[in-house]
Design an enzyme around this catalytic site. Structure first.
Site, mmCIF file in Angstrom:
data_model
loop_
_atom_site.group_PDB
_atom_site.id
_atom_site.type_symbol
_atom_site.label_atom_id
_atom_site.label_comp_id
_atom_site.label_asym_id
_atom_site.label_seq_id
_atom_site.Cartn_x
_atom_site.Cartn_y
_atom_site.Cartn_z
ATOM 1 N N HIS A 33 9.481 -18.048 41.158
ATOM 2 C CA HIS A 33 8.576 -17.999 42.316
ATOM 3 C C HIS A 33 9.177 -17.199 43.473
ATOM 4 O O HIS A 33 10.402 -17.082 43.595
ATOM 5 C CB HIS A 33 8.265 -19.426 42.799
ATOM 6 C CG HIS A 33 9.495 -20.145 43.283
ATOM 7 N ND1 HIS A 33 10.356 -20.793 42.420
ATOM 8 C CD2 HIS A 33 10.043 -20.272 44.520
ATOM 9 C CE1 HIS A 33 11.357 -21.303 43.116
ATOM 10 N NE2 HIS A 33 11.196 -20.993 44.391
ATOM 11 N N ILE A 76 6.128 -4.082 38.652
ATOM 12 C CA ILE A 76 5.317 -4.709 37.602
ATOM 13 C C ILE A 76 3.881 -4.870 38.116
ATOM 14 O O ILE A 76 3.679 -5.190 39.301
ATOM 15 C CB ILE A 76 5.893 -6.101 37.221
ATOM 16 C CG1 ILE A 76 7.418 -6.051 37.013
ATOM 17 C CG2 ILE A 76 5.177 -6.675 36.000
ATOM 18 C CD1 ILE A 76 7.912 -5.170 35.890
ATOM 19 N N ASP A 77 2.903 -4.729 37.216
ATOM 20 C CA ASP A 77 1.497 -4.653 37.665
ATOM 21 C C ASP A 77 0.830 -6.001 37.971
ATOM 22 O O ASP A 77 -0.321 -6.222 37.603
ATOM 23 C CB ASP A 77 0.663 -3.884 36.618
ATOM 24 C CG ASP A 77 0.525 -4.636 35.304
ATOM 25 O OD1 ASP A 77 1.117 -5.726 35.158
ATOM 26 O OD2 ASP A 77 -0.191 -4.140 34.408
ATOM 27 N N THR A 78 1.527 -6.907 38.648
ATOM 28 C CA THR A 78 0.870 -8.168 39.032
ATOM 29 C C THR A 78 -0.064 -7.886 40.221
ATOM 30 O O THR A 78 0.180 -6.942 40.997
ATOM 31 C CB THR A 78 1.905 -9.239 39.435
ATOM 32 O OG1 THR A 78 2.646 -8.773 40.562
ATOM 33 C CG2 THR A 78 2.874 -9.521 38.297
ATOM 34 N N TYR A 127 13.015 -9.789 51.796
ATOM 35 C CA TYR A 127 12.914 -10.029 50.354
ATOM 36 C C TYR A 127 14.207 -9.618 49.654
ATOM 37 O O TYR A 127 14.769 -10.358 48.835
ATOM 38 C CB TYR A 127 11.716 -9.240 49.830
ATOM 39 C CG TYR A 127 11.546 -9.188 48.325
ATOM 40 C CD1 TYR A 127 11.034 -10.275 47.626
ATOM 41 C CD2 TYR A 127 11.873 -8.028 47.602
ATOM 42 C CE1 TYR A 127 10.847 -10.217 46.240
ATOM 43 C CE2 TYR A 127 11.687 -7.958 46.225
ATOM 44 C CZ TYR A 127 11.188 -9.051 45.550
ATOM 45 O OH TYR A 127 11.002 -8.994 44.185
ATOM 46 N N SER A 128 14.677 -8.407 49.974
ATOM 47 C CA SER A 128 15.879 -7.872 49.359
ATOM 48 C C SER A 128 17.086 -8.789 49.622
ATOM 49 O O SER A 128 17.887 -9.059 48.713
ATOM 50 C CB SER A 128 16.132 -6.474 49.937
ATOM 51 O OG SER A 128 17.175 -5.844 49.269
HETATM 52 P P1 NDP Z 1 3.175 -13.432 42.148
HETATM 53 O O1 NDP Z 1 2.916 -13.285 43.612
HETATM 54 O O2 NDP Z 1 2.122 -13.020 41.197
HETATM 55 O O3 NDP Z 1 3.545 -14.938 41.829
HETATM 56 C C1 NDP Z 1 4.314 -15.681 42.700
HETATM 57 C C2 NDP Z 1 4.229 -17.118 42.276
HETATM 58 O O4 NDP Z 1 4.977 -17.918 43.193
HETATM 59 C C3 NDP Z 1 2.806 -17.654 42.276
HETATM 60 O O5 NDP Z 1 2.630 -18.541 41.203
HETATM 61 C C4 NDP Z 1 2.727 -18.399 43.595
HETATM 62 O O6 NDP Z 1 1.744 -19.408 43.478
HETATM 63 C C5 NDP Z 1 4.138 -18.954 43.710
HETATM 64 N N1 NDP Z 1 4.513 -19.249 45.088
HETATM 65 C C6 NDP Z 1 4.296 -18.505 46.203
HETATM 66 N N2 NDP Z 1 4.771 -19.135 47.283
HETATM 67 C C7 NDP Z 1 5.301 -20.303 46.845
HETATM 68 C C8 NDP Z 1 5.927 -21.406 47.485
HETATM 69 N N3 NDP Z 1 6.106 -21.427 48.809
HETATM 70 N N4 NDP Z 1 6.328 -22.456 46.738
HETATM 71 C C9 NDP Z 1 6.148 -22.460 45.393
HETATM 72 N N5 NDP Z 1 5.569 -21.446 44.720
HETATM 73 C C10 NDP Z 1 5.141 -20.381 45.449
HETATM 74 O O7 NDP Z 1 4.569 -12.683 41.879
HETATM 75 P P2 NDP Z 1 5.029 -11.773 40.656
HETATM 76 O O8 NDP Z 1 4.548 -12.369 39.388
HETATM 77 O O9 NDP Z 1 4.723 -10.363 40.977
HETATM 78 O O10 NDP Z 1 6.613 -11.957 40.753
HETATM 79 C C11 NDP Z 1 7.303 -12.919 39.973
HETATM 80 C C12 NDP Z 1 8.788 -12.671 40.112
HETATM 81 O O11 NDP Z 1 9.098 -11.336 39.705
HETATM 82 C C13 NDP Z 1 9.322 -12.821 41.535
HETATM 83 O O12 NDP Z 1 10.581 -13.438 41.518
HETATM 84 C C14 NDP Z 1 9.457 -11.381 42.004
HETATM 85 O O13 NDP Z 1 10.433 -11.215 42.993
HETATM 86 C C15 NDP Z 1 9.865 -10.704 40.701
HETATM 87 N N6 NDP Z 1 9.595 -9.276 40.742
HETATM 88 C C16 NDP Z 1 8.302 -8.821 40.700
HETATM 89 C C17 NDP Z 1 8.051 -7.463 40.779
HETATM 90 C C18 NDP Z 1 6.669 -6.912 40.719
HETATM 91 O O14 NDP Z 1 6.530 -5.679 40.904
HETATM 92 N N7 NDP Z 1 5.645 -7.704 40.465
HETATM 93 C C19 NDP Z 1 9.152 -6.492 40.931
HETATM 94 C C20 NDP Z 1 10.452 -7.082 40.948
HETATM 95 C C21 NDP Z 1 10.660 -8.431 40.848
HETATM 96 P P3 NDP Z 1 1.038 -20.178 44.697
HETATM 97 O O15 NDP Z 1 0.572 -19.137 45.654
HETATM 98 O O16 NDP Z 1 -0.037 -20.935 43.998
HETATM 99 O O17 NDP Z 1 2.095 -21.064 45.253
#
Ligand code: NDP
Length: 286
Positions: free
Chosen positions: A114, A212-214, A177-178
């Site tokens: 997360h 990543i394409d999220t 974030y970094s």
């Molecule tokens: P998303 O934003 O799609 O997912 C983040 C998740 O964290 C969601 O399930 C969200 O759900 C949850 N979340 C957010 N805030 C909180 C909180 N306060 N407490 C608990 N849960 C929380 O992120 P990604 O899938 O894109 O990223 C996943 C991982 O991959 C991360 O660690 C990110 O740093 C890493 N990453 C992603 C990249 C990318 O390009 N996508 C690049 C590099 C790394 P909810 O809002 O319901 O709480």
């Protein structure tokens, strides 16, 4: 000097890792996935379900988690449940692990994925934001690890930490974030040494991801990043695979990330230039 070194060598020899991945490795395993309501975490939940694992999912949004759990059960999860709450509070992070202990009586894999909300822009000077983000993106990872460790020692399990190239090389517009991602590398890389020295057979895999394409990543940066994103489904599978294989680090997508890390050692100034040249600065509004 030689005797302790030999001891360390022997410890590393016995710290054995499987060589080939087989989806059967996850059948019946008890896995926690954080940040599982969307993005890469959601995709990891689906892969694990298909492989027949027990999954405990967590994030804040209950309605989304409910849907992910239903889909996991359709896909063949041995069991699927969720706990909702915010990782800004380390007490909640510990509660999630306790839930695994109460439900399963053990744990095989802890996937820490997360992240809290931040911004893609010039650093705005807000120190409180960094403090809160460290709670969510870093301290909750530490708290979950501490609480899960007795169970992971018992199962000789895996800790999987999802990080980013921004946790290995600084780039513009992601200072808070970094910082949280660099903290993960420092903490978990140090802990990995201690596990090896102490013969603790719990693996730690640090996942260094590129773009990543999220939905959330595309929303945040697609207007200002020149490279194409990689698919979240494949990324999620690679994370599970690298954890099961007890790898030290995952670089995904492999060519780009490994290339960047190599350049970081050989020509850091050139890497900085390359990183900046990949950002459309005009599209970032102060
Ligand atoms: P998303 O934003 O799609 O997912 C983040 C998740 O964290 C969601 O399930 C969200 O759900 C949850 N979340 C957010 N805030 C909180 C909180 N306060 N407490 C608990 N849960 C929380 O992120 P990604 O899938 O894109 O990223 C996943 C991982 O991959 C991360 O660690 C990110 O740093 C890493 N990453 C992603 C990249 C990318 O390009 N996508 C690049 C590099 C790394 P909810 O809002 O319901 O709480």
């Amino acid at each position: 000097v030689i005797i302790p070194l030999m001891g360390l060598g022997l410890a590393m020899y016995f710290y054995s890792a499987p060589e080939n991945f087989n989806e059967e490795m996850l059948r019946g395993k008890r896995v926690i996935v954080t940040g599982a309501s969307s993005g890469i975490g959601e995709q990891m939940a689906y892969h694990l379900a298909r492989m027949g694992a027990h999954v405990l999912l967590t994030a804040r949004t209950e309605a989304k988690l409910q849907k992910v759990v239903e889909r996991c059960l359709e896909l063949g999860a041995a069991s699927a449940r969720f706990v909702s709450g915010s990782m800004e509070d380390t007490a909640f992070a510990e509660e999630v692990v306790k839930e695994a202990e109460n439900t399963w009586g053990g744990l095989d894999m802890l996937i820490l994925n997360h992240i809290g909300n931040s911004y893609f822009n010039y650093f705005d000077g807000d120190v409180d934001h960094i403090r809160k983000l460290l709670e969510t993106n870093f301290l909750s990872y530490v708290a979950m690890t501490v609480t899960a460790l007795p169970m992971l020692k018992e199962s000789e399990g895996n800790i999987v930490v999802v990080s980013s190239v921004a946790g290995k090389a600084g780039g513009p517009f992601v200072a808070p974030y970094s910082a949280t991602k660099f903290a993960l590398d420092g903490f978990f890389s140090s802990l990995r040494h201690e596990f090896i020295i102490d013969n603790v057979n719990v693996s730690i895999t640090l996942c260094i991801l590129g773009y990543i394409d999220t939905d959330s990543a595309m929303r945040a940066v697609s207007h200002a990043i020149k490279v194409a994103p990689s698919p979240k489904e494949e990324c999620a599978l690679e994370i599970i695979r690298s954890g099961a294989l007890r790898q030290r680090e995952l670089h995904y997508p492999p060519g780009i990330v490994s290339g960047m890390l190599l350049l970081r050692g050989l020509a850091p100034g050139f890497l900085d230039t390359l990183i900046r040249s990949n950002v459309v600065v005009e599209n970032v509004q102060r």
